[in-house]
Design a protein around this motif. Sequence first.
Motif, PDB file in Angstrom:
ATOM      1  N   ASP A  26       0.817  -1.212   0.000  1.00 32.85           N
ATOM      2  CA  ASP A  26       0.000   0.000   0.000  1.00 32.85           C
ATOM      3  C   ASP A  26       0.851   1.263   0.000  1.00 32.85           C
ATOM      4  OD1 ASP A  26       1.021  -0.389   2.505  1.00 32.85           O
ATOM      5  OD2 ASP A  26      -0.800   0.193   3.578  1.00 32.85           O
ATOM      6  N   VAL A  27       2.157   1.128  -0.249  1.00 30.61           N
ATOM      7  CA  VAL A  27       3.070   2.266  -0.296  1.00 30.61           C
ATOM      8  C   VAL A  27       3.653   2.395  -1.697  1.00 30.61           C
ATOM      9  CG1 VAL A  27       5.214   3.239   0.604  1.00 30.61           C
ATOM     10  CG2 VAL A  27       3.636   2.077   2.154  1.00 30.61           C
ATOM     11  N   LYS A  28       3.802   3.621  -2.156  1.00 32.64           N
ATOM     12  CA  LYS A  28       4.373   3.886  -3.473  1.00 32.64           C
ATOM     13  C   LYS A  28       5.744   4.540  -3.318  1.00 32.64           C
ATOM     14  CE  LYS A  28       1.669   5.336  -6.719  1.00 32.64           C
ATOM     15  NZ  LYS A  28       0.769   6.184  -7.558  1.00 32.64           N
ATOM     16  N   LEU A  29       6.744   3.992  -4.008  1.00 36.68           N
ATOM     17  CA  LEU A  29       8.091   4.547  -4.019  1.00 36.68           C
ATOM     18  C   LEU A  29       8.314   5.244  -5.347  1.00 36.68           C
ATOM     19  CD1 LEU A  29       9.963   1.421  -2.588  1.00 36.68           C
ATOM     20  CD2 LEU A  29       8.937   3.319  -1.316  1.00 36.68           C
ATOM     21  N   ARG A  30       8.908   6.450  -5.304  1.00 39.82           N
ATOM     22  CA  ARG A  30       9.032   7.227  -6.521  1.00 39.82           C
ATOM     23  C   ARG A  30      10.411   7.885  -6.614  1.00 39.82           C
ATOM     24  NH1 ARG A  30       4.951  10.135  -5.685  1.00 39.82           N
ATOM     25  NH2 ARG A  30       5.912  12.081  -5.007  1.00 39.82           N
ATOM     26  N   LEU A  49      13.608  11.842  -4.467  1.00 37.86           N
ATOM     27  CA  LEU A  49      13.051  10.570  -4.037  1.00 37.86           C
ATOM     28  C   LEU A  49      11.812  10.829  -3.187  1.00 37.86           C
ATOM     29  CD1 LEU A  49      16.421   8.943  -2.888  1.00 37.86           C
ATOM     30  CD2 LEU A  49      15.312   8.672  -5.109  1.00 37.86           C
ATOM     31  N   ALA A  50      10.859   9.891  -3.229  1.00 37.35           N
ATOM     32  CA  ALA A  50       9.630  10.093  -2.476  1.00 37.35           C
ATOM     33  C   ALA A  50       9.051   8.770  -2.011  1.00 37.35           C
ATOM     34  CB  ALA A  50       8.600  10.843  -3.323  1.00 37.35           C
ATOM     35  N   VAL A  51       8.358   8.840  -0.878  1.00 36.79           N
ATOM     36  CA  VAL A  51       7.580   7.724  -0.348  1.00 36.79           C
ATOM     37  C   VAL A  51       6.155   8.219  -0.159  1.00 36.79           C
ATOM     38  CG1 VAL A  51       7.279   6.083   1.536  1.00 36.79           C
ATOM     39  CG2 VAL A  51       9.582   6.762   0.847  1.00 36.79           C
ATOM     40  N   GLU A  52       5.181   7.463  -0.677  1.00 34.52           N
ATOM     41  CA  GLU A  52       3.795   7.910  -0.626  1.00 34.52           C
ATOM     42  C   GLU A  52       2.865   6.772  -0.215  1.00 34.52           C
ATOM     43  OE1 GLU A  52       0.280   9.481  -3.696  1.00 34.52           O
ATOM     44  OE2 GLU A  52       2.350   9.250  -4.373  1.00 34.52           O
ATOM     45  N   LYS A  53       1.950   7.105   0.680  1.00 36.78           N
ATOM     46  CA  LYS A  53       0.820   6.230   0.966  1.00 36.78           C
ATOM     47  C   LYS A  53      -0.413   6.989   0.507  1.00 36.78           C
ATOM     48  CE  LYS A  53      -1.455   3.316   4.371  1.00 36.78           C
ATOM     49  NZ  LYS A  53      -1.482   2.811   5.765  1.00 36.78           N
ATOM     50  N   ILE A  58       2.758  11.955   1.872  1.00 39.49           N
ATOM     51  CA  ILE A  58       3.831  11.929   0.881  1.00 39.49           C
ATOM     52  C   ILE A  58       5.047  12.594   1.514  1.00 39.49           C
ATOM     53  CG2 ILE A  58       4.612  12.620  -1.411  1.00 39.49           C
ATOM     54  CD1 ILE A  58       1.708  12.905  -2.257  1.00 39.49           C
ATOM     55  N   VAL A  59       6.193  11.962   1.412  1.00 41.34           N
ATOM     56  CA  VAL A  59       7.447  12.554   1.867  1.00 41.34           C
ATOM     57  C   VAL A  59       8.393  12.621   0.674  1.00 41.34           C
ATOM     58  CG1 VAL A  59       9.403  12.397   3.438  1.00 41.34           C
ATOM     59  CG2 VAL A  59       7.141  11.636   4.196  1.00 41.34           C
ATOM     60  N   ASP A  60       8.777  13.848   0.280  1.00 40.93           N
ATOM     61  CA  ASP A  60       9.687  14.073  -0.852  1.00 40.93           C
ATOM     62  C   ASP A  60      11.047  14.513  -0.332  1.00 40.93           C
ATOM     63  OD1 ASP A  60       8.209  13.876  -3.550  1.00 40.93           O
ATOM     64  OD2 ASP A  60       6.836  15.062  -2.328  1.00 40.93           O
ATOM     65  N   TYR A  61      12.114  13.998  -0.963  1.00 38.51           N
ATOM     66  CA  TYR A  61      13.465  14.422  -0.601  1.00 38.51           C
ATOM     67  C   TYR A  61      14.205  14.849  -1.860  1.00 38.51           C
ATOM     68  CZ  TYR A  61      18.222  14.396   1.236  1.00 38.51           C
ATOM     69  OH  TYR A  61      19.499  14.755   1.599  1.00 38.51           O
ATOM     70  N   PHE A  72       0.553  15.749   4.231  1.00 38.57           N
ATOM     71  CA  PHE A  72      -0.361  14.863   4.948  1.00 38.57           C
ATOM     72  C   PHE A  72      -1.792  15.160   4.515  1.00 38.57           C
ATOM     73  CE2 PHE A  72       3.346  15.540   7.640  1.00 38.57           C
ATOM     74  CZ  PHE A  72       3.736  14.237   7.915  1.00 38.57           C
ATOM     75  N   MET A  73      -2.559  14.090   4.283  1.00 39.65           N
ATOM     76  CA  MET A  73      -3.938  14.242   3.818  1.00 39.65           C
ATOM     77  C   MET A  73      -4.914  13.596   4.798  1.00 39.65           C
ATOM     78  SD  MET A  73      -1.594  13.721   1.251  1.00 39.65           S
ATOM     79  CE  MET A  73      -1.767  12.203   0.329  1.00 39.65           C
ATOM     80  N   ASN A  74      -6.103  14.199   4.887  1.00 41.26           N
ATOM     81  CA  ASN A  74      -7.152  13.644   5.740  1.00 41.26           C
ATOM     82  C   ASN A  74      -8.501  14.130   5.214  1.00 41.26           C
ATOM     83  OD1 ASN A  74      -8.338  12.212   7.791  1.00 41.26           O
ATOM     84  ND2 ASN A  74      -7.931  13.744   9.368  1.00 41.26           N
ATOM     85  N   THR A  75      -9.550  13.416   5.563  1.00 47.46           N
ATOM     86  CA  THR A  75     -10.904  13.776   5.150  1.00 47.46           C
ATOM     87  C   THR A  75     -11.818  13.798   6.369  1.00 47.46           C
ATOM     88  OG1 THR A  75     -10.613  12.782   2.952  1.00 47.46           O
ATOM     89  CG2 THR A  75     -12.865  13.165   3.681  1.00 47.46           C
ATOM     90  N   VAL A  76     -12.576  14.886   6.513  1.00 47.87           N
ATOM     91  CA  VAL A  76     -13.543  15.005   7.597  1.00 47.87           C
ATOM     92  C   VAL A  76     -14.909  15.325   6.984  1.00 47.87           C
ATOM     93  CG1 VAL A  76     -11.815  15.747   9.284  1.00 47.87           C
ATOM     94  CG2 VAL A  76     -13.032  17.456   7.923  1.00 47.87           C
ATOM     95  N   LYS A  77     -15.960  15.201   7.800  1.00 45.56           N
ATOM     96  CA  LYS A  77     -17.309  15.493   7.333  1.00 45.56           C
ATOM     97  C   LYS A  77     -17.757  16.861   7.835  1.00 45.56           C
ATOM     98  CE  LYS A  77     -18.577  11.596   5.210  1.00 45.56           C
ATOM     99  NZ  LYS A  77     -19.145  11.526   3.844  1.00 45.56           N
ATOM    100  N   VAL A  78     -18.299  17.670   6.930  1.00 45.17           N
ATOM    101  CA  VAL A  78     -18.885  18.966   7.272  1.00 45.17           C
ATOM    102  C   VAL A  78     -20.302  18.984   6.731  1.00 45.17           C
ATOM    103  CG1 VAL A  78     -18.747  21.462   6.966  1.00 45.17           C
ATOM    104  CG2 VAL A  78     -16.652  20.133   7.228  1.00 45.17           C
ATOM    105  N   ALA A  79     -21.279  18.991   7.622  1.00 42.95           N
ATOM    106  CA  ALA A  79     -22.687  18.916   7.215  1.00 42.95           C
ATOM    107  C   ALA A  79     -22.901  17.720   6.292  1.00 42.95           C
ATOM    108  CB  ALA A  79     -23.131  20.205   6.545  1.00 42.95           C
ATOM    109  N   GLU A  80     -22.294  16.586   6.671  1.00 47.89           N
ATOM    110  CA  GLU A  80     -22.393  15.326   5.920  1.00 47.89           C
ATOM    111  C   GLU A  80     -21.736  15.376   4.547  1.00 47.89           C
ATOM    112  OE1 GLU A  80     -23.471  12.628   7.423  1.00 47.89           O
ATOM    113  OE2 GLU A  80     -23.764  13.904   9.179  1.00 47.89           O
ATOM    114  N   LYS A  81     -20.935  16.433   4.293  1.00 47.58           N
ATOM    115  CA  LYS A  81     -20.206  16.543   3.028  1.00 47.58           C
ATOM    116  C   LYS A  81     -18.717  16.320   3.278  1.00 47.58           C
ATOM    117  CE  LYS A  81     -23.984  17.838   0.923  1.00 47.58           C
ATOM    118  NZ  LYS A  81     -24.687  16.951  -0.034  1.00 47.58           N
TER     119      LYS A  81
END
Length: 212
Positions: A26-30, A49-53, A58-61, A72-81
């Motif tokens: 589940d990890v991508k190397l680039r 170079l990068a490591v991504e899930k 994503i961590v880029d060097y 860093f990514m995340n998803t939250v709900k706002v008024a069910e959206k």
Amino acid sequence: MKATLKTKYDADKSGAASTLAVNASDVKLRASITDATIINAPSLNGLSLAVEKPGFFIVDYNVPKKDLRFQFMNTVKVAEKPLNLTYIHSWADNRTVLDGNLVLDSANKFSANHALGSGNCKLKYTYVHKHATTFEPSYDFAKNSWDFSISRKVYDDDVLKATYQTTTKALGLEWTRNLKSRGNFKIVASVNMADESKRPKVTAESTWNFEV
């Protein structure tokens, strides 16, 4: 494992860049290189170079600059959206950017981008008409200007897109073809409407998927 190879050629700079990404579980190397990495003699110039899930981080060097970039990514709900949030921090220049987009439905989405401490904020509205045509007006508070883009699907495999930046008076045209599971290619041309002496800029990009 699956891998993706992306190459890009810039006619204006007469240079090319390549990116190789490999999915490991589940990890991508680039790894990305430019002409400066291999022309004349192998070097670290232009190597990153990068490591991504996907969907998480994503961590880029950047090797020559010794610079780290965290995303860093995340998803939250706002008024069910769903509200998709992205936090981006560049180590070398100590720059932090917050990016978010609120999906109202399949046809409407609002996006915002803000660089902390800069006072700069960009807002964008995306509207998809009948799953084929996309309109995207955006406003840049720092430049007090509007940008516009419109794209349309053609024959399921092709997408034609036009963009216009009001501050630079730059008109862009883009053609993307989806090669199904094999990848895609894209050709982008732009011209400065305010300075007819400048020649149009053209770049070509191709992406290929294959099994390792």
